[in-house]
Write an enzyme that holds these catalytic residues in place. Structure first.
Site, PDB file in Angstrom:
ATOM      1  CE  LYS A 287      -4.134  -1.980   2.127  1.00 38.99           C
ATOM      2  NZ  LYS A 287      -5.101  -1.879   3.252  1.00 38.99           N
TER       3      LYS A 287
ATOM      4  CB  SER B  95      -0.159  16.596 -18.255  1.00 36.41           C
ATOM      5  OG  SER B  95      -0.137  17.692 -19.164  1.00 36.41           O
ATOM      6  CB  CYS B  96      -1.324  13.191 -22.055  1.00 31.94           C
ATOM      7  SG  CYS B  96      -2.899  13.739 -21.356  1.00 31.94           S
TER       8      CYS B  96
ATOM      9  CB  THR C 297      -5.889  21.914 -18.407  1.00 30.37           C
ATOM     10  OG1 THR C 297      -4.657  21.211 -18.652  1.00 30.37           O
ATOM     11  CG2 THR C 297      -5.991  23.050 -19.401  1.00 30.37           C
TER      12      THR C 297
END
Length: 409
Positions: free
Chosen positions: A152, A224-225, A284
């Site tokens: 975890k 990020s993409c 974004t």
């Protein structure tokens, strides 16, 4: 053995012992033959030259040279994946395609047998073409054994037991240097966060990877993409024509964080509306994140997103004012040249009549759509670029891992 045999044996031994003496004596007879031929006289000199090879003490230093024995050079890149969600599974696919060895996968919420099923079948990218099974406590992909853990916390994952790999942190949870550093404590050599990070050095392949410093950067972000789509395009335009200011809009496919039907959303109420039913305006940080990889654009770019009811492939709309006037045709040529040259494999160029599904499974970060862009005048333009926000991005994660490994050696 009889005495006679012993005697015969002794005689034989004596004869053998006597033989070497005559063998050494015969060499002189050939010498006179050599004297008869005047030419063989130079032969002894080359023989002496052959004796000169004693300088071969030079070869010993070759094996003694420590550089080839430095270990890290022949060492193989190995990868561990924490979080077997959309990006984690596609990173594994990308690694298999690129021949990168994955040694372990950790996900506390997915049973190993279920990992096989989730990796094998994908509603967007199709069934995995190779073999995948769970055997002897390991995930086996194309006969390649991968250890499976269900820890975890990052600090609990036994990365040392699998050779201290480079780790892809793809849970979307451990985004800061402090949080991701637990991977290092657990034995990971490097960590690449597959999401924007508030404080980790950020890299976009094709844009600023040369700034990677092996000595001080063991935890980095692959951004990020959307940033991976926008940054290469912005770099080409800014270096060639200069960007005075710009606004970016990404028309983005829905993701796992959205709701299939209306539900609660604490962060932004609109994000809680049904993803399949709506076009949802969203925030974004992709445009501002570009300034982390292209500092000259700081204060010149910002943007927003529209989440739309498609499962994959998104598109960036960059509307910007140019410092140097240029016809749209010149902009197209600049991007085409970059796509064929320094940004090959990262940036692509198309003049086809394409739509979003044409780019499912495209490994480029950014595919410029020449026919979709427009110009108001030579200073004000709208540029359109597509990207597979899952598949293309996952390939950049693997490319960054390989690049870091090459620099670390």
């Amino acid at each position: 053995m009889s005495k006679r045999d012993i005697v015969l044996t002794n005689v034989t031994v004596v004869q053998l012992l006597r033989q070497p003496c005559p063998v050494t004596r015969p060499p002189p007879p050939p010498e006179p033959k050599v004297e008869i031929e005047p030419q063989p006289q130079p032969e002894p000199t080359p023989v002496r030259e052959e004796i000169k090879p004693p300088p071969p003490p030079s070869p010993p230093p070759r094996p003694a040279t420590p550089p080839p024995k430095m270990g890290p050079a022949p060492r193989e890149l190995t990868v561990g994946i924490n979080g077997f969600g959309r990006i984690g599974r596609l990173v594994l696919r990308a690694c298999m395609e690129k021949g990168v060895k994955v040694v372990a996968v950790n996900d506390p919420f997915i049973d190993p047998e279920y990992m096989v099923y989730m990796f094998k079948y994908d509603s967007t990218h199709g069934r995995y073409k190779g073999s995948v099974e769970f055997r002897n406590g390991q995930l086996v992909v194309d006969n390649h054994e991968i250890s499976v853990y269900q820890c975890k916390e990052p600090k609990q994952i036994p990365w040392r037991d699998v050779g201290s790999p480079y780790v892809v942190e793809s849970t979307g949870v451990y985004l800061s240097i402090e949080a991701a550093s637990n991977h290092i404590s657990a034995g990971a050599q490097r960590v690449v966060i597959s999401a924007p990070s508030p404080d980790a050095p950020t890299f976009v392949m094709g844009v600023n990877e040369n700034n990677y410093n092996p000595g001080s950067m063991n935890i980095v972000s692959n951004a990020s993409c959307t940033t991976n789509c926008l940054a290469p395009l912005a770099k080409v335009i800014h270096e060639r024509f200069g960007i005075v200011e710009g606004l970016m809009t990404t028309v983005h496919s829905y993701t796992a964080t959205q709701k299939t039907v209306d539900g609660p959303s604490k962060k932004a109420w609109r994000d809680g509306r049904g993803a399949h039913q709506n076009i949802i305006p969203a925030s974004t940080g992709a445009a501002k994140a570009v300034t982390k990889v292209i500092p000259e654009l700081k204060g010149k770019l910002t943007g927003m997103a529209f989440r739309v009811p498609t499962p994959d492939v998104s598109v960036v709309d960059l509307t910007c004012r140019l410092a140097q006037p240029a016809p749209y045709s010149a902009i197209k040529e600049a991007i085409k040249a970059a796509a064929k040259g320094p940004m090959a494999g990262i940036l692509a160029y198309t003049e086809d009549e394409v739509v979003s599904t044409d780019f499912v499974g495209d490994s480029h970060s950014s595919i410029f759509d020449a026919k979709a862009g427009i110009a108001l005048n030579d200073n004000f333009v709208k540029l359109i670029s597509w990207y597979d926000n899952e598949y293309g991005y996952s390939h950049r994660v693997v490319d960054l891992l390989r690049y870091m490994f090459s620099r670390d050696k």
